[in-house]
Design a protein around this motif. Structure first.
Motif, PDB file in Angstrom:
ATOM      1  N   VAL A  16     -11.902  -0.491   7.648  1.00 63.72           N
ATOM      2  CA  VAL A  16     -12.480  -0.967   6.390  1.00 63.72           C
ATOM      3  C   VAL A  16     -11.431  -0.945   5.275  1.00 63.72           C
ATOM      4  CG1 VAL A  16     -14.175  -0.480   4.580  1.00 63.72           C
ATOM      5  CG2 VAL A  16     -14.841  -0.316   6.987  1.00 63.72           C
ATOM      6  N   ILE A  17     -10.639   0.123   5.233  1.00 67.36           N
ATOM      7  CA  ILE A  17      -9.593   0.251   4.204  1.00 67.36           C
ATOM      8  C   ILE A  17      -8.545  -0.849   4.376  1.00 67.36           C
ATOM      9  CG2 ILE A  17      -7.724   1.715   3.340  1.00 67.36           C
ATOM     10  CD1 ILE A  17      -9.451   4.138   4.102  1.00 67.36           C
ATOM     11  N   LEU A  18      -8.094  -1.038   5.613  1.00 65.73           N
ATOM     12  CA  LEU A  18      -7.068  -2.052   5.865  1.00 65.73           C
ATOM     13  C   LEU A  18      -7.597  -3.459   5.608  1.00 65.73           C
ATOM     14  CD1 LEU A  18      -5.460  -0.593   9.125  1.00 65.73           C
ATOM     15  CD2 LEU A  18      -4.528  -0.554   6.805  1.00 65.73           C
ATOM     16  N   ASP A  19      -8.852  -3.651   5.928  1.00 63.96           N
ATOM     17  CA  ASP A  19      -9.455  -4.965   5.680  1.00 63.96           C
ATOM     18  C   ASP A  19      -9.442  -5.287   4.182  1.00 63.96           C
ATOM     19  OD1 ASP A  19     -10.956  -7.297   6.795  1.00 63.96           O
ATOM     20  OD2 ASP A  19     -12.494  -6.565   5.419  1.00 63.96           O
ATOM     21  N   GLY A  20      -9.622  -4.262   3.372  1.00 59.53           N
ATOM     22  CA  GLY A  20      -9.587  -4.455   1.926  1.00 59.53           C
ATOM     23  C   GLY A  20      -8.190  -4.731   1.393  1.00 59.53           C
ATOM     24  N   LEU A  21      -7.177  -4.471   2.221  1.00 57.41           N
ATOM     25  CA  LEU A  21      -5.790  -4.705   1.804  1.00 57.41           C
ATOM     26  C   LEU A  21      -5.240  -6.040   2.316  1.00 57.41           C
ATOM     27  CD1 LEU A  21      -4.273  -1.139   2.377  1.00 57.41           C
ATOM     28  CD2 LEU A  21      -4.923  -2.196   0.190  1.00 57.41           C
ATOM     29  N   GLN A  22      -6.096  -6.866   2.891  1.00 56.62           N
ATOM     30  CA  GLN A  22      -5.634  -8.167   3.384  1.00 56.62           C
ATOM     31  C   GLN A  22      -4.978  -8.944   2.248  1.00 56.62           C
ATOM     32  OE1 GLN A  22      -7.909 -10.576   6.315  1.00 56.62           O
ATOM     33  NE2 GLN A  22      -9.571  -9.146   5.839  1.00 56.62           N
ATOM     34  N   GLY A  23      -3.827  -9.493   2.514  1.00 57.80           N
ATOM     35  CA  GLY A  23      -3.095 -10.233   1.496  1.00 57.80           C
ATOM     36  C   GLY A  23      -2.149  -9.379   0.673  1.00 57.80           C
ATOM     37  N   ASP A  24      -2.331  -8.053   0.721  1.00 58.34           N
ATOM     38  CA  ASP A  24      -1.444  -7.147  -0.004  1.00 58.34           C
ATOM     39  C   ASP A  24      -0.375  -6.646   0.964  1.00 58.34           C
ATOM     40  OD1 ASP A  24      -0.183  -5.242  -1.512  1.00 58.34           O
ATOM     41  OD2 ASP A  24      -2.011  -4.254  -2.209  1.00 58.34           O
ATOM     42  N   LYS A  25       0.643  -7.461   1.186  1.00 57.65           N
ATOM     43  CA  LYS A  25       1.665  -7.173   2.192  1.00 57.65           C
ATOM     44  C   LYS A  25       2.396  -5.863   1.904  1.00 57.65           C
ATOM     45  CE  LYS A  25       1.348 -11.135   4.516  1.00 57.65           C
ATOM     46  NZ  LYS A  25       0.974 -11.200   5.941  1.00 57.65           N
ATOM     47  N   LYS A  26       2.675  -5.595   0.638  1.00 58.77           N
ATOM     48  CA  LYS A  26       3.425  -4.392   0.273  1.00 58.77           C
ATOM     49  C   LYS A  26       2.643  -3.135   0.632  1.00 58.77           C
ATOM     50  CE  LYS A  26       5.870  -2.239  -3.601  1.00 58.77           C
ATOM     51  NZ  LYS A  26       6.249  -2.371  -5.036  1.00 58.77           N
ATOM     52  N   SER A  27       1.355  -3.105   0.315  1.00 55.68           N
ATOM     53  CA  SER A  27       0.532  -1.926   0.609  1.00 55.68           C
ATOM     54  C   SER A  27       0.378  -1.727   2.112  1.00 55.68           C
ATOM     55  CB  SER A  27      -0.841  -2.059  -0.055  1.00 55.68           C
ATOM     56  OG  SER A  27      -0.720  -2.054  -1.464  1.00 55.68           O
ATOM     57  N   LEU A  28       0.201  -2.819   2.842  1.00 55.14           N
ATOM     58  CA  LEU A  28       0.074  -2.709   4.297  1.00 55.14           C
ATOM     59  C   LEU A  28       1.371  -2.181   4.909  1.00 55.14           C
ATOM     60  CD1 LEU A  28      -1.852  -6.019   5.109  1.00 55.14           C
ATOM     61  CD2 LEU A  28      -2.718  -3.684   5.372  1.00 55.14           C
ATOM     62  N   TYR A  29       2.498  -2.646   4.379  1.00 53.20           N
ATOM     63  CA  TYR A  29       3.796  -2.151   4.877  1.00 53.20           C
ATOM     64  C   TYR A  29       3.939  -0.661   4.604  1.00 53.20           C
ATOM     65  CZ  TYR A  29       8.836  -1.426   5.198  1.00 53.20           C
ATOM     66  OH  TYR A  29      10.070  -0.932   5.510  1.00 53.20           O
ATOM     67  N   ASN A  30       3.544  -0.248   3.401  1.00 54.97           N
ATOM     68  CA  ASN A  30       3.625   1.180   3.063  1.00 54.97           C
ATOM     69  C   ASN A  30       2.711   2.013   3.943  1.00 54.97           C
ATOM     70  OD1 ASN A  30       5.519   0.748   1.035  1.00 54.97           O
ATOM     71  ND2 ASN A  30       3.966   0.466  -0.548  1.00 54.97           N
ATOM     72  N   MET A  31       1.533   1.496   4.233  1.00 56.38           N
ATOM     73  CA  MET A  31       0.610   2.197   5.128  1.00 56.38           C
ATOM     74  C   MET A  31       1.228   2.357   6.518  1.00 56.38           C
ATOM     75  SD  MET A  31      -2.559   3.050   3.969  1.00 56.38           S
ATOM     76  CE  MET A  31      -3.754   2.800   5.275  1.00 56.38           C
ATOM     77  N   ALA A  32       1.898   1.318   6.999  1.00 55.13           N
ATOM     78  CA  ALA A  32       2.499   1.371   8.332  1.00 55.13           C
ATOM     79  C   ALA A  32       3.634   2.389   8.396  1.00 55.13           C
ATOM     80  CB  ALA A  32       3.016  -0.012   8.718  1.00 55.13           C
ATOM     81  N   CYS A  33       4.302   2.625   7.256  1.00 58.35           N
ATOM     82  CA  CYS A  33       5.460   3.528   7.235  1.00 58.35           C
ATOM     83  C   CYS A  33       5.086   4.990   6.943  1.00 58.35           C
ATOM     84  CB  CYS A  33       6.467   3.065   6.177  1.00 58.35           C
ATOM     85  SG  CYS A  33       7.214   1.465   6.519  1.00 58.35           S
ATOM     86  N   CYS A  34       3.928   5.230   6.371  1.00 58.61           N
ATOM     87  CA  CYS A  34       3.634   6.575   5.880  1.00 58.61           C
ATOM     88  C   CYS A  34       3.113   7.516   6.964  1.00 58.61           C
ATOM     89  CB  CYS A  34       2.640   6.513   4.726  1.00 58.61           C
ATOM     90  SG  CYS A  34       0.951   6.115   5.212  1.00 58.61           S
ATOM     91  N   CYS A  35       2.581   6.966   8.053  1.00 60.44           N
ATOM     92  CA  CYS A  35       1.974   7.836   9.060  1.00 60.44           C
ATOM     93  C   CYS A  35       1.928   7.114  10.397  1.00 60.44           C
ATOM     94  CB  CYS A  35       0.561   8.241   8.616  1.00 60.44           C
ATOM     95  SG  CYS A  35      -0.373   9.167   9.844  1.00 60.44           S
ATOM     96  N   ARG A  36       2.319   7.813  11.458  1.00 59.76           N
ATOM     97  CA  ARG A  36       2.308   7.180  12.782  1.00 59.76           C
ATOM     98  C   ARG A  36       0.913   6.737  13.188  1.00 59.76           C
ATOM     99  NH1 ARG A  36       6.341  10.811  16.628  1.00 59.76           N
ATOM    100  NH2 ARG A  36       8.288  10.331  15.488  1.00 59.76           N
TER     101      ARG A  36
END
Length: 390
Positions: A16-36
């Motif tokens: 649900v959280i990631l779905d809300g970030l659709q289109g926000d490439k920077k936030s999704l990238y940060n999410m991918a880097c912050c935790c395995r």
């Protein structure tokens, strides 16, 4: 009770959280880097919908990087031996996440679109040699609803009948088809494949340059396809055997045709539509020529569409002395009277003039341009389209 971090690890909540970030490439990238734990879900969302092929270019093996060279021909691709799967491991890791790939909108000034499209097509060709689609979630395009074919060079593109045959087989639910630019044909109608395209409704050929051989092929291919809305631009003096083309476009309901009056007359003569209710026509050439051929076109329209046609839009363009505007409009309106008497309900007439000279009509013509002069019509509209002189 789970802590905040443990809550985020619940797949449904994270989704649900990631779905809300659709289109926000920077936030999704940060999410991918912050935790395995977030990496794969965030990357899946980050790469799920791509608007360009460019991010994949750097992932292509060096030995296959020639595919983005515009000098590479179809013959070159057919001789290329695809790399081993290991060489494509990095590319496949990201390509497997893609659910939709939109390579922009066509623009005459957009070189990026053409490059992206060419790279994607060539990639699917060289990977297809191993029966392996580079984007596995896109391998079946059975859900495709809209397809645009851009033909830049007749020497590089496949014959249009083969392209449409592939689209027919791989996209059975296609509803919209648009062809832009040049095209070529095999010129052997006896070998033309029979298209089904059972769900296609809209075909836009208004920006396609269609010569006589290609038009003959397209009309034959699409003659029985259930197209309801067609836009087409016809070239002048199409030298072809129209009688060899089967009656076409039986299901057509709306037609927007532009180009040569002579070609339109021939095209309309092969039209088989019985329920066409809207016709938009913008002829090329001098208005005097329009008047000459209108005498031939209106009887064909009445014969073919008299029982079904309800709306007719006529656009008159082209250079002419302004002193003739009044006679031109009078002649056109008189020529359209039989069509109105046949049951037309809506008539729109557009006259293009330059914006520096006001148009004045004689009292007789001015009265003909009043809606009350057409009591049988539900709607009558006359408009002047002003264009600035260069």
């Amino acid at each position: 009770m789970p802590g905040p971090f443990e809550t985020l690890c619940i797949s449904e909540i994270l989704a649900v959280i990631l779905d809300g970030l659709q289109g926000d490439k920077k936030s999704l990238y940060n999410m991918a880097c912050c935790c395995r734990a977030f990496t794969d879900p965030a990357l899946d969302m980050l790469w799920r919908s791509m608007r360009s092929f460019a991010p994949f270019t750097s992932l292509i093996p060096q030995s296959a990087s020639f595919m983005d060279d515009t000098r590479t021909t179809d013959c070159d691709l057919s001789k290329y031996h695809c790399n081993s799967l290991d060489d494509w491991k990095t590319f496949d890791k990201y390509a497997a996440r893609v659910w939709s790939l939109h390579i922009g909108e066509y623009d005459n000034d957009s070189a990026d679109f053409v490059t992206d499209q060419d790279c994607y097509i060539r990639l699917t060709v060289i990977r297809g040699q191993d029966v392996f689609h580079p984007f596995p979630k896109l391998r079946t395009i059975s859900t495709l609803r809209s397809l645009t074919l851009v033909c830049r060079n007749t020497l590089d593109c496949d014959p249009i009948e083969l392209v449409l045959d592939r689209a027919d087989a791989e996209a059975p639910h296609l509803k919209e088809l648009r062809i832009i630019g040049l095209m070529r044909t095999m010129r052997t109608l006896h070998s033309t494949p029979q298209l089904r395209f059972g769900r296609i409704r809209n075909v836009d050929l208004s920006k396609a340059y269609i010569r006589a051989p290609e038009l003959a092929t397209l009309c034959t291919l699409l003659s029985q396809v259930p197209i309801s809305d067609l836009k087409i631009h016809l070239q002048d003096r199409l030298n072809m055997n129209w009688q060899a083309i089967p009656p076409m476009f039986l299901a057509l309901k709306q037609l927007d045709v532009r180009g040569s009056m002579f070609s339109v007359i021939l095209f309309m003569s092969r039209l088989a539509a019985t329920n066409l209710h809207t016709l938009v026509f913008q002829p090329d050439g001098k208005p005097s020529g329009v008047m000459t051929f209108l005498d031939y076109l209106i009887p064909i329209i009445i014969e073919k569409l008299g029982k079904s046609l309800k709306s007719f839009d006529l656009h008159i363009n082209g250079p002419r002395p302004h002193a003739q505007d009044s006679d031109l409009i009078k002649g056109i309106l008189q020529g359209l009277e039989p069509l109105v008497e046949a049951g037309l309900q809506s008539l729109h007439l557009f006259l293009q003039v330059d914006s520096t000279i006001p148009v004045q009509f004689s009292p007789e013509v001015q009265s003909m341009l009043e809606p009350c002069a057409w009591p049988s019509l539900k709607q009558f509209h006359f408009a002047i389209k002003a264009i600035a002189m260069e």
